[in-house]
Write a protein that holds these residues in place. Structure first.
Motif, PDB file in Angstrom:
ATOM      1  N   UNK A   1      45.864  67.266  37.879  1.00  0.00           N
ATOM      2  CA  UNK A   1      45.151  66.019  37.603  1.00  0.00           C
ATOM      3  C   UNK A   1      44.784  66.006  36.125  1.00  0.00           C
ATOM      4  N   UNK A   2      44.610  64.815  35.582  1.00  0.00           N
ATOM      5  CA  UNK A   2      44.196  64.713  34.182  1.00  0.00           C
ATOM      6  C   UNK A   2      42.679  64.685  34.116  1.00  0.00           C
ATOM      7  N   UNK A   3      42.107  65.432  33.150  1.00  0.00           N
ATOM      8  CA  UNK A   3      40.661  65.350  32.919  1.00  0.00           C
ATOM      9  C   UNK A   3      40.463  64.825  31.507  1.00  0.00           C
ATOM     10  N   UNK A   4      39.742  63.715  31.396  1.00  0.00           N
ATOM     11  CA  UNK A   4      39.553  63.074  30.089  1.00  0.00           C
ATOM     12  C   UNK A   4      38.071  62.924  29.803  1.00  0.00           C
ATOM     13  N   UNK A   5      37.660  63.118  28.530  1.00  0.00           N
ATOM     14  CA  UNK A   5      36.262  62.850  28.195  1.00  0.00           C
ATOM     15  C   UNK A   5      36.022  61.344  28.227  1.00  0.00           C
ATOM     16  N   UNK A   6      34.814  60.924  28.630  1.00  0.00           N
ATOM     17  CA  UNK A   6      34.515  59.500  28.660  1.00  0.00           C
ATOM     18  C   UNK A   6      34.515  58.967  27.230  1.00  0.00           C
ATOM     19  N   UNK A   7      33.980  59.790  26.315  1.00  0.00           N
ATOM     20  CA  UNK A   7      33.993  59.444  24.898  1.00  0.00           C
ATOM     21  C   UNK A   7      35.089  60.235  24.212  1.00  0.00           C
TER      22      UNK A   7
ATOM     23  N   UNK B   1      41.820  61.806  36.778  1.00  0.00           N
ATOM     24  CA  UNK B   1      42.829  60.852  37.268  1.00  0.00           C
ATOM     25  C   UNK B   1      43.305  61.271  38.652  1.00  0.00           C
ATOM     26  N   UNK B   2      44.172  60.441  39.213  1.00  0.00           N
ATOM     27  CA  UNK B   2      44.700  60.708  40.549  1.00  0.00           C
ATOM     28  C   UNK B   2      45.452  62.036  40.556  1.00  0.00           C
ATOM     29  N   UNK B   3      45.099  62.960  41.456  1.00  0.00           N
ATOM     30  CA  UNK B   3      45.799  64.247  41.481  1.00  0.00           C
ATOM     31  C   UNK B   3      47.210  64.117  42.062  1.00  0.00           C
ATOM     32  N   UNK B   4      48.113  64.961  41.602  1.00  0.00           N
ATOM     33  CA  UNK B   4      49.452  65.007  42.203  1.00  0.00           C
ATOM     34  C   UNK B   4      49.985  66.424  42.077  1.00  0.00           C
ATOM     35  N   UNK B   5      51.200  66.667  42.567  1.00  0.00           N
ATOM     36  CA  UNK B   5      51.771  68.008  42.472  1.00  0.00           C
ATOM     37  C   UNK B   5      52.933  67.959  41.493  1.00  0.00           C
TER      38      UNK B   5
END
Length: 595
Positions: free
Chosen positions: A296-302, A365-369
């Protein structure tokens, strides 16, 4: 060395590992009555709130039996399938394991898979029947299950209760009698296996290790084999409830080393420590690299917090070596990281820890494999992100990862469990009755199908009785398509997903309906579309908020009102071209809980 016993505790989630560990610490007087509290070894707030163990914890106990003194090194391990990597590391540092089975629930899927991990490392297994004080305990039936599983004698199984303290003395005696003392060469070159590390903001990185050969003294010059870096052992010691500095840690013992390491990347779990001037030639063969299952993607809000997020991820990786991440960027969310997790619970925990321990608010974000795509030219491309999928015109076929799932449930739930698995494109391989009312079902199914809400739904339809465990069995060819979500014609890359063609229409329709509920209304209308390539398969519209511009006209000619409405319509049209849609975090997460 004859006096040392290293052992870990393995069991399915919620079978009472941490409670039993508390009793062992009390009976060996490792902790005073003042320090005692429930789940003593679980020191993270999250672990206490959820009542689960997330990290393995090591602690040393002193025990006297028949006038001889023994040192017992206990490692308490997690029980959830997502943290089985922690278990494999603990097992590498032990010679024996306590296998705990809940007398009221019997053997469950994770019990079996953790047991196999222990048997692969030739550990001595001590079976324990826990929670004997419960009115629902079925000791005789569960003893039959244990005997069948590990082939021990009935009288070797120790009945116990972590709550009342029954059987704890027998367990301690069995640890001393049955578990072998560690083997190693005290005179040889130093070889120590790192099985865990933590970050201390004042002293740098603290590595936990088990000495296999040789000994390590305070002030020694040591070298980490995998990274090739050299340090001075500023402090070594053993792990009591707090760290107790010592002058020397000898063969077979478990301890910690502080050498002022600042960089998280320099400590690799599974690495070997040796002396700088008398290095050992080979590293210890410990355990394999971890394979992440869910991406999954991890993004900072800022976007400005990107560097800070990177630092936090590195510190988190120290404490939890099973997380892998690499930078990526998205048109909708800016810069962030593509992270690999061992499962959905793992992902949830990481997100919570980032928020609690490092004050980072992140968007997931939406997780996937990860898939493998083969182009018509015969190239193979690893697809971790739906946007990596090549153009359909160049694509030959896609392979997706398959898993073998073992589900153990009560016989009355076999029907619903089977239909759930078949709905998730699973194929049943085997069905066997362990006892008259417990069935083990073995399925082969695509990894991508269990990523979303499989585990939660399995628990719901089986009233919490089904236990689930899985491992990967390789890749298979599959008819997958990329489903894009467009807002006003613009694709939102963070919401796109790879999905089997048979499910795509239904899934696209559901997402559009869900987004219609979640997106706040704007001054202009928002068109939500789901598309496969250029083909639109579903559409919803979020109506515009409109101001009543005709309020000031009362009576009179209709053309005056018409003129004002036409003017408003032009404004709305222009607004839709320049206006952009803010997507709330709830929309990203909602995709996971569609049913």
């Amino acid at each position: 060395m004859k006096q040392i016993r290293n052992f870990c505790i393995i069991a399915h989630i919620d079978h009472g590992k941490s409670t039993l560990a508390d009793r062992l610490l009390e009976y060996t007087h490792t902790i005073t009555a003042r320090e005692a509290q429930a789940q003593l070894l679980d020191d993270m707030d999250l672990e206490r709130e959820r009542g689960i163990t997330i990290k393995s914890h090591a602690i040393q106990m002193d025990y006297e039996l028949d006038g001889r003194k023994y040192i017992l090194n206990l490692i308490d391990t997690p029980g959830h399938v997502d943290f089985s990597y922690e278990v494999s590391r603990s097992i590498a540092a032990c010679e024996g394991a306590l296998l705990i089975v809940d007398a009221s629930q019997g053997i469950q899927a994770q019990t079996i898979s953790n047991l196999y991990l222990a048997l692969e490392h030739d550990l001595e297994i001590i079976p324990i029947l826990n929670k004997m004080d419960l009115p629902g305990a079925m000791p005789e039936e569960v003893k039959d299950q244990i005997v069948e599983l590990i082939g021990c004698k009935r009288d070797e199984i120790i009945p116990a209760s972590g709550k009342t303290g029954m059987g704890v003395d027998d367990i301690l005696r069995a640890i001393v009698d049955r578990i072998p003392s560690p083997v190693g060469n005290p005179e040889g070159e130093l070889q120590a296996l790192i099985f865990d590390s933590v970050f201390n903001s004042f002293r740098g990185i603290v590595a936990y290790f088990k000495v296999v050969n040789g000994e390590i003294r305070k002030g020694d010059q040591v070298k980490f084999v995998a990274t090739g870096k050299e340090y001075i052992a500023e402090e070594v010691g053993t792990l009591k409830l707090t760290q107790k500095p010592k002058d020397v840690i000898k063969t077979g013992d478990v301890g910690y080393i502080i050498s002022g390491i600042k960089e998280a990347r320099e400590v690799k779990v599974g690495d070997t420590i040796t002396h700088k001037d008398r290095p050992s030639q080979e590293a210890i063969q410990g355990f394999e690299e971890v394979k992440p299952m869910v991406f999954a993607g991890i993004y900072p809000v800022d976007t400005e917090d990107y560097e800070e997020l990177r630092e936090s991820m590195h510190k988190l990786q120290l404490n939890d070596a099973s997380i892998v991440f690499e930078p990526e960027s998205s048109a909708a969310l800016g810069f962030g990281f593509r992270c690999g997790f061992l499962g959905m619970l793992h992902m949830e925990i990481i997100q919570e820890r980032l928020e609690r321990e490092f004050d980072m608010t992140v968007i997931t974000t939406v997780p996937n494999v990860s898939y493998k795509a083969f182009t018509s030219k015969g190239e193979e491309i690893a697809v971790n992100n739906p946007s990596d999928l090549p153009d359909p015109s160049k694509l030959d076929f896609v392979e997706e990862p398959y898993i073998k799932a073992n589900i153990i449930t009560k016989s009355e739930f076999v029907g619903p469990v089977m239909s759930l698995c078949i709905q998730k494109r699973g194929m049943i391989i085997n069905q066997s009755y362990l006892t008259s009312d417990r069935v083990e079902l073995v399925f082969e199914m695509p990894m991508g199908e269990i990523v979303f809400d499989f585990y939660d739904r399995l628990k719901t339809i089986s009233k919490g009785y089904a236990s689930f465990d899985y491992h990967q069995i390789g890749y298979r060819k599959s008819d997958l398509v990329r489903l894009d979500i467009r807002l006003n014609g613009e694709p939102v890359d963070a919401l796109s997903s790879l999905i089997h063609r048979s499910n795509s229409y239904e899934f696209g329709k559901k997402i559009c309906e869900k987004l219609k509920e979640l997106l706040p209304r704007q001054q202009f209308e928002i068109i939500i579309q789901a598309s496969i390539g250029a083909k639109i398969i579903a559409r919803e519209t979020v109506k515009a908020l409109r101001k009543d511009v005709t309020a000031k006209c009362y009576g009179g000619d209709i053309s005056r009102k018409r003129k004002l409405l036409e003017k408003q319509k032009k404004g709305k049209k222009r607004m839709r071209q320049v206006g952009n849609v803010e997507i709330p975090q709830s929309a990203f997460m909602a995709v996971l809980k569609l049913d």
